[in-house]
Design a protein around this motif. Structure first.
Motif, PDB file in Angstrom:
ATOM      1  N   THR A 183      19.162 -10.591   2.547  1.00 33.74           N
ATOM      2  CA  THR A 183      19.651 -11.966   2.546  1.00 33.74           C
ATOM      3  C   THR A 183      19.118 -12.698   1.319  1.00 33.74           C
ATOM      4  N   SER A 184      19.728 -13.854   0.997  1.00 35.90           N
ATOM      5  CA  SER A 184      19.344 -14.583  -0.212  1.00 35.90           C
ATOM      6  C   SER A 184      17.887 -15.012  -0.170  1.00 35.90           C
ATOM      7  N   THR A 185      17.390 -15.371   0.992  1.00 37.57           N
ATOM      8  CA  THR A 185      15.975 -15.721   1.148  1.00 37.57           C
ATOM      9  C   THR A 185      15.297 -14.673   2.015  1.00 37.57           C
ATOM     10  N   GLY A 186      14.207 -14.113   1.532  1.00 38.97           N
ATOM     11  CA  GLY A 186      13.532 -13.039   2.249  1.00 38.97           C
ATOM     12  C   GLY A 186      12.720 -13.532   3.426  1.00 38.97           C
ATOM     13  N   ARG A 187      12.223 -12.567   4.176  1.00 37.86           N
ATOM     14  CA  ARG A 187      11.342 -12.856   5.306  1.00 37.86           C
ATOM     15  C   ARG A 187      10.366 -11.716   5.419  1.00 37.86           C
ATOM     16  N   LEU A 188       9.123 -12.021   5.780  1.00 38.54           N
ATOM     17  CA  LEU A 188       8.071 -11.016   5.891  1.00 38.54           C
ATOM     18  C   LEU A 188       7.638 -10.872   7.338  1.00 38.54           C
ATOM     19  N   PHE A 189       7.500  -9.607   7.769  1.00 39.38           N
ATOM     20  CA  PHE A 189       6.992  -9.285   9.093  1.00 39.38           C
ATOM     21  C   PHE A 189       5.724  -8.457   8.892  1.00 39.38           C
ATOM     22  N   VAL A 190       4.632  -8.865   9.520  1.00 32.09           N
ATOM     23  CA  VAL A 190       3.351  -8.189   9.336  1.00 32.09           C
ATOM     24  C   VAL A 190       2.943  -7.536  10.651  1.00 32.09           C
ATOM     25  N   TYR A 191       2.663  -6.213  10.579  1.00 32.42           N
ATOM     26  CA  TYR A 191       2.339  -5.431  11.773  1.00 32.42           C
ATOM     27  C   TYR A 191       0.932  -4.859  11.677  1.00 32.42           C
ATOM     28  N   ASP A 192       0.295  -4.770  12.842  1.00 31.64           N
ATOM     29  CA  ASP A 192      -0.949  -4.005  12.981  1.00 31.64           C
ATOM     30  C   ASP A 192      -0.545  -2.594  13.395  1.00 31.64           C
ATOM     31  N   VAL A 193      -0.836  -1.602  12.533  1.00 31.49           N
ATOM     32  CA  VAL A 193      -0.471  -0.221  12.846  1.00 31.49           C
ATOM     33  C   VAL A 193      -1.721   0.650  12.935  1.00 31.49           C
ATOM     34  N   SER A 194      -2.857   0.021  13.247  1.00 35.97           N
ATOM     35  CA  SER A 194      -4.082   0.801  13.435  1.00 35.97           C
ATOM     36  C   SER A 194      -4.018   1.616  14.729  1.00 35.97           C
ATOM     37  N   GLY A 195      -3.147   1.194  15.651  1.00 33.85           N
ATOM     38  CA  GLY A 195      -2.879   1.936  16.886  1.00 33.85           C
ATOM     39  C   GLY A 195      -1.387   1.879  17.129  1.00 33.85           C
ATOM     40  N   THR A 196      -1.000   1.535  18.344  1.00 32.38           N
ATOM     41  CA  THR A 196       0.415   1.309  18.614  1.00 32.38           C
ATOM     42  C   THR A 196       0.888   0.115  17.810  1.00 32.38           C
ATOM     43  N   PRO A 197       1.968   0.237  17.022  1.00 33.57           N
ATOM     44  CA  PRO A 197       2.401  -0.872  16.180  1.00 33.57           C
ATOM     45  C   PRO A 197       2.649  -2.145  16.974  1.00 33.57           C
ATOM     46  N   SER A 198       2.082  -3.253  16.474  1.00 34.83           N
ATOM     47  CA  SER A 198       2.282  -4.546  17.120  1.00 34.83           C
ATOM     48  C   SER A 198       2.460  -5.617  16.052  1.00 34.83           C
ATOM     49  N   LEU A 199       3.331  -6.557  16.307  1.00 32.51           N
ATOM     50  CA  LEU A 199       3.653  -7.600  15.336  1.00 32.51           C
ATOM     51  C   LEU A 199       2.558  -8.665  15.326  1.00 32.51           C
ATOM     52  N   ARG A 200       1.950  -8.884  14.162  1.00 30.70           N
ATOM     53  CA  ARG A 200       0.979  -9.982  14.022  1.00 30.70           C
ATOM     54  C   ARG A 200       1.685 -11.321  13.850  1.00 30.70           C
ATOM     55  N   GLY A 201       2.809 -11.284  13.136  1.00 31.06           N
ATOM     56  CA  GLY A 201       3.528 -12.537  12.925  1.00 31.06           C
ATOM     57  C   GLY A 201       4.537 -12.413  11.796  1.00 31.06           C
ATOM     58  N   GLU A 202       5.271 -13.503  11.569  1.00 25.54           N
ATOM     59  CA  GLU A 202       6.310 -13.549  10.557  1.00 25.54           C
ATOM     60  C   GLU A 202       5.990 -14.648   9.551  1.00 25.54           C
ATOM     61  N   ILE A 203       6.482 -14.465   8.327  1.00 31.22           N
ATOM     62  CA  ILE A 203       6.395 -15.476   7.278  1.00 31.22           C
ATOM     63  C   ILE A 203       7.815 -15.834   6.894  1.00 31.22           C
TER      64      ILE A 203
END
Length: 540
Positions: A183-203
């Motif tokens: 998309t014209s404007t990006g978005r960031l998704f940050v995951y903790d993958v030290s174990g089972t992947p889990s979403l820390r949050g979005e930017i």
């Protein structure tokens, strides 16, 4: 450990462990155009550099010399290397596969099919997990799956879905960053993958101006990451836990270029950005954000694509306007910068010695001492010759002396190869060397006052055959009892065979000196000639 303390410790170790510096940067034509589907990705391991290009991976060694290729691929795109450098992973967009390649033999050791995940495009590696960003253009069918490479066959684990196109990926130290780029404007998704992947949050890209995300990189400990928003001409450093922006590296105008790529040194002390601040490659101190180097590739004009560190070097993919791929090895970029200054003379004359002066400068004003310098001379006909090496004086100054044998523009280049503490540097200067012209003027040595006097001469080189030649200046100096008076007479053009003449009518007695001058031009030196005449009341 905090980011600042960790990087400061790493930076201190780097200085202590720096190996000897090597020769100047190199640029290698990889012999291919980049894929019509995706630009070339870059990975390094087992002493080899791999660049993806459509149906093959081009392979070079860490000196930049071509070794061969891995062929028989289809739409090869993203690359990822195992931590030990023994296995390379390549995403094949059309076949919906990831292939594993033995970096020693360059053989494909296994293929991982992804039939439910179209257009696998971008890869990232952390630990024993391979993360795959998939998704075809103009669709919201993109996402991320994880592959546990210790399992045979690996089973895809869905991390994210419903993303527009194939997202960018970067992973390190238990952190996975996913960048939506379709998309014209990006978005960031940050995951903790030290174990089972889990979403820390979005930017959110609208809130943080993430127009046209082009690259991502995660610091070695996973605590921070960088994003490149080329439309905003900005590279950002983020906290991977709080998701707060720590710092931005921002160009002030369009002339300063749009950043295209980013990489972090293995110790986390340095970050390099392609096409930033008006340079092809800029290296920053990761702790302070200060610029350390701003470098241009003078061999190849074009965009700077993917980047990767190799010890103290950085490798970059350069893409020319004709889509030709080149591998740029930027050597010893983590070393402190030296600087060479070279000052040319205002000009030179054929077969006469000319002298250039210079100085080798080290950071902090340290005395350079005696350092060997390599000198090359680029001749007007396009050839290059090596001149005798020179050595700097204890204060870093040096002198180059040369006697050019023909006229034209000469470029002198001097290179210091660096040492165990400082990065190499180079400088060049241009000198215009002219051929020698000559001018004669002849006439009688005595002449009666009041009579018409004619003087003549020849200017060499002969003026061109079309029309009249070069303009000459004529001055007359009279010395007698009344003193000395100099008068400029009307200018005289040389004829097309180089000859000229002019007339005067002396009005008083005395010693006459006629001075004829030519100002010279781009190819020839100025010339001047005098003729003396005694003007008397009468002569026998």
């Amino acid at each position: 450990m905090s980011l600042v303390s960790a990087l400061a410790t790493a930076a201190g170790l780097l200085v202590a462990l720096s190996p000897a510096a090597s020769a100047a940067d190199t640029t290698t034509d990889l012999g291919v155009d980049h894929s019509a589907y995706r630009p070339g990705d870059l990975a390094l391991g087992n002493g080899k550099v791999f660049v993806s290009s459509g149906d093959q991976l081009v392979v070079a060694d860490t000196d930049g010399d071509l070794l061969g290729e891995v062929g028989g691929l289809t739409e090869a795109s993203g690359l990822a290397m195992s931590q030990d450098g023994a296995r390379l992973y390549a995403a094949l967009v059309g076949p919906q596969q990831v292939v594993e390649i033995d970096t020693a033999t360059l053989e494909i050791t296994r293929s991982i099919d992804l039939p439910s995940y179209p257009c696998p495009t971008h890869l990232a590696r952390s630990g024993e997990w391979l993360w795959v960003g998939y998704g075809c253009d103009s669709n919201w069918n993109g996402g991320v799956v994880g592959l546990d490479l210790t399992v045979t066959p690996p089973q895809p684990i869905v991390v994210a879905s419903g993303i527009f196109g194939a997202p960018l990926l970067a992973a390190n130290g238990g952190t996975l960053v996913v960048g939506q780029v379709g998309t014209s404007t990006g978005r960031l998704f940050v995951y903790d993958v030290s174990g089972t992947p889990s979403l820390r949050g979005e930017i959110d890209g609208f809130t943080h101006d993430l127009d046209r995300l082009d690259d991502l990189a995660v610091t070695p400990d996973g605590s921070n990451f960088f994003s490149v928003a080329s439309a905003e001409r900005r590279t950002d450093l983020w906290d991977a836990n709080s998701l707060e922006r720590i710092r931005s590296y921002t160009g002030e105008s369009a002339a300063e270029g749009s950043p295209s790529s980013v990489a972090i040194s293995p110790d986390g002390a340095y970050v390099v950005v392609g096409e930033a601040d008006g340079a092809d490659l800029v290296m920053y101190d990761a702790v302070t954000g200060a610029t350390i180097h701003a470098l241009d590739n003078l061999a190849v004009a074009g965009g700077t694509g993917r980047l990767t560190f190799s010890g103290t070097d950085v490798f970059a993919v350069k893409t020319t306007s004709s889509r030709r791929l080149h591998l740029w090895r930027v050597e010893d970029i983590t070393f402190p910068a030296s600087a060479l200054r070279l000052t040319p003379p205002s000009g030179g004359v054929v077969n006469q010695p000319l002298t250039l002066t210079g100085r080798l400068e080290l950071p902090g004003g340290a005395a350079a001492g005696a350092k060997p310098l390599t000198v090359t001379r680029h001749l007007p006909d396009g050839t290059t010759e090596m001149l005798a090496d020179v050595t700097t004086a204890p204060d870093g100054t040096f002198t180059i002396t040369d006697t050019p044998a023909s006229g034209g523009a000469y470029t002198y280049a001097v290179l210091w190869d660096g040492d165990d503490d400082f990065r190499w540097s180079t400088a060049s200067a241009k000198v215009t060397v002219k051929k020698t012209s000559s001018l004669t003027v002849t006439g009688p040595s005595e002449w009666p006052v009041g009579a018409a006097l004619t003087l003549s001469g020849v200017l060499l080189p002969t003026p061109p055959p079309s029309g009249w030649g070069y303009a000459l200046t004529v001055k007359r100096t009279i010395t007698n009892a009344n003193g000395t008076v100099t008068t400029t007479l009307p200018g005289v053009p040389a004829r097309k065979n180089g000859t000229y003449s002019f007339s005067d009518r002396p009005a008083e007695t005395g010693h006459y000196t006629y001075t004829v001058e030519w100002a010279g031009n781009a190819g020839y030196t100025p010339a001047k000639a005098d003729h003396e005449v005694e003007v008397k009341e009468s002569i026998e």
